[in-house]
Design a protein around this motif. Structure first.
Motif, short mmCIF file in Angstrom:
data_model
loop_
_atom_site.label_atom_id
_atom_site.label_comp_id
_atom_site.label_asym_id
_atom_site.label_seq_id
_atom_site.Cartn_x
_atom_site.Cartn_y
_atom_site.Cartn_z
N VAL A 31 0.91 -1.18 -0.13
CA VAL A 31 -0.10 -0.06 0.01
C VAL A 31 0.98 1.12 -0.04
N GLU A 32 0.66 2.03 -1.01
CA GLU A 32 1.26 3.42 -1.02
C GLU A 32 0.62 4.54 -0.42
N LYS A 33 1.10 5.54 -0.27
CA LYS A 33 0.70 6.90 0.47
C LYS A 33 -0.68 7.16 0.12
N ARG A 34 -0.80 7.26 -1.45
CA ARG A 34 -2.10 7.80 -1.89
C ARG A 34 -3.12 6.80 -2.34
N ASP A 35 -2.93 5.65 -1.94
CA ASP A 35 -3.71 4.62 -2.31
C ASP A 35 -5.17 4.49 -1.74
N VAL A 36 -6.09 3.94 -2.28
CA VAL A 36 -7.32 3.88 -1.89
C VAL A 36 -7.57 2.16 -1.58
N ILE A 37 -7.67 1.87 -0.32
CA ILE A 37 -8.11 0.54 -0.13
C ILE A 37 -9.50 0.07 -0.15
N ILE A 38 -9.73 -0.81 -0.92
CA ILE A 38 -11.23 -1.04 -1.07
C ILE A 38 -11.51 -2.41 -0.68
N VAL A 39 -12.40 -2.65 0.38
CA VAL A 39 -12.75 -3.99 1.03
C VAL A 39 -14.23 -4.40 0.83
N THR A 40 -14.53 -5.56 0.46
CA THR A 40 -16.01 -6.08 0.38
C THR A 40 -16.12 -7.02 1.13
N GLY A 41 -17.32 -7.56 1.55
CA GLY A 41 -17.60 -8.73 2.46
C GLY A 41 -18.73 -8.61 3.52
N ARG A 42 -18.77 -9.43 4.15
CA ARG A 42 -19.55 -9.60 5.39
C ARG A 42 -19.29 -8.29 6.31
N THR A 43 -20.11 -7.82 6.71
CA THR A 43 -19.80 -6.66 7.77
C THR A 43 -18.94 -6.99 8.87
N ARG A 44 -19.18 -7.81 9.48
CA ARG A 44 -18.31 -8.20 10.60
C ARG A 44 -16.73 -8.24 10.20
N ALA A 45 -16.56 -9.01 9.15
CA ALA A 45 -15.25 -9.35 8.31
C ALA A 45 -14.64 -7.82 8.06
N VAL A 46 -15.67 -7.07 7.37
CA VAL A 46 -15.10 -5.88 7.06
C VAL A 46 -14.53 -5.10 8.14
N GLU A 47 -15.47 -5.08 9.08
CA GLU A 47 -15.21 -4.30 10.39
C GLU A 47 -14.05 -4.74 11.03
N ALA A 48 -13.75 -5.88 11.18
CA ALA A 48 -12.47 -6.47 11.72
C ALA A 48 -11.37 -5.97 10.98
N PHE A 49 -11.50 -6.24 9.81
CA PHE A 49 -10.33 -5.50 8.92
C PHE A 49 -9.89 -4.13 9.21
N ALA A 50 -11.05 -3.23 9.30
CA ALA A 50 -10.74 -1.99 9.56
C ALA A 50 -10.05 -1.63 10.83
N GLU A 51 -10.47 -2.51 11.73
CA GLU A 51 -9.64 -2.49 13.38
C GLU A 51 -8.30 -2.71 13.32
#
Length: 53
Positions: A31-51
């Motif tokens: 991941v580089e400085k100006r990249d946008v990370i896009i994550v899809t999936g089940r809500t709990r999995a995405v929230e866990a990834f975000a943490e």
């Protein structure tokens, strides 16, 4: 790398770089400085990834 071993992860992860098309992330993705990370999936999995830090 944008995943952490041993953690459940969302179904899809990718990177959107300025001026480039979306790219699915792999274990080799850096991941580089100006990249946008896009994550899809089940809500709990995405929230866990975000943490992850």
């Amino acid at each position: 790398m944008i995943t952490r071993p041993g953690h459940r992860h969302p179904h899809h992860r990718g990177i959107k770089r300025p001026g480039q098309d979306f790219t699915y992330a792999t274990a080799e993705t850096v991941v580089e400085k100006r990249d946008v990370i896009i994550v899809t999936g089940r809500t709990r999995a995405v929230e866990a990834f975000a943490e992850l830090s």
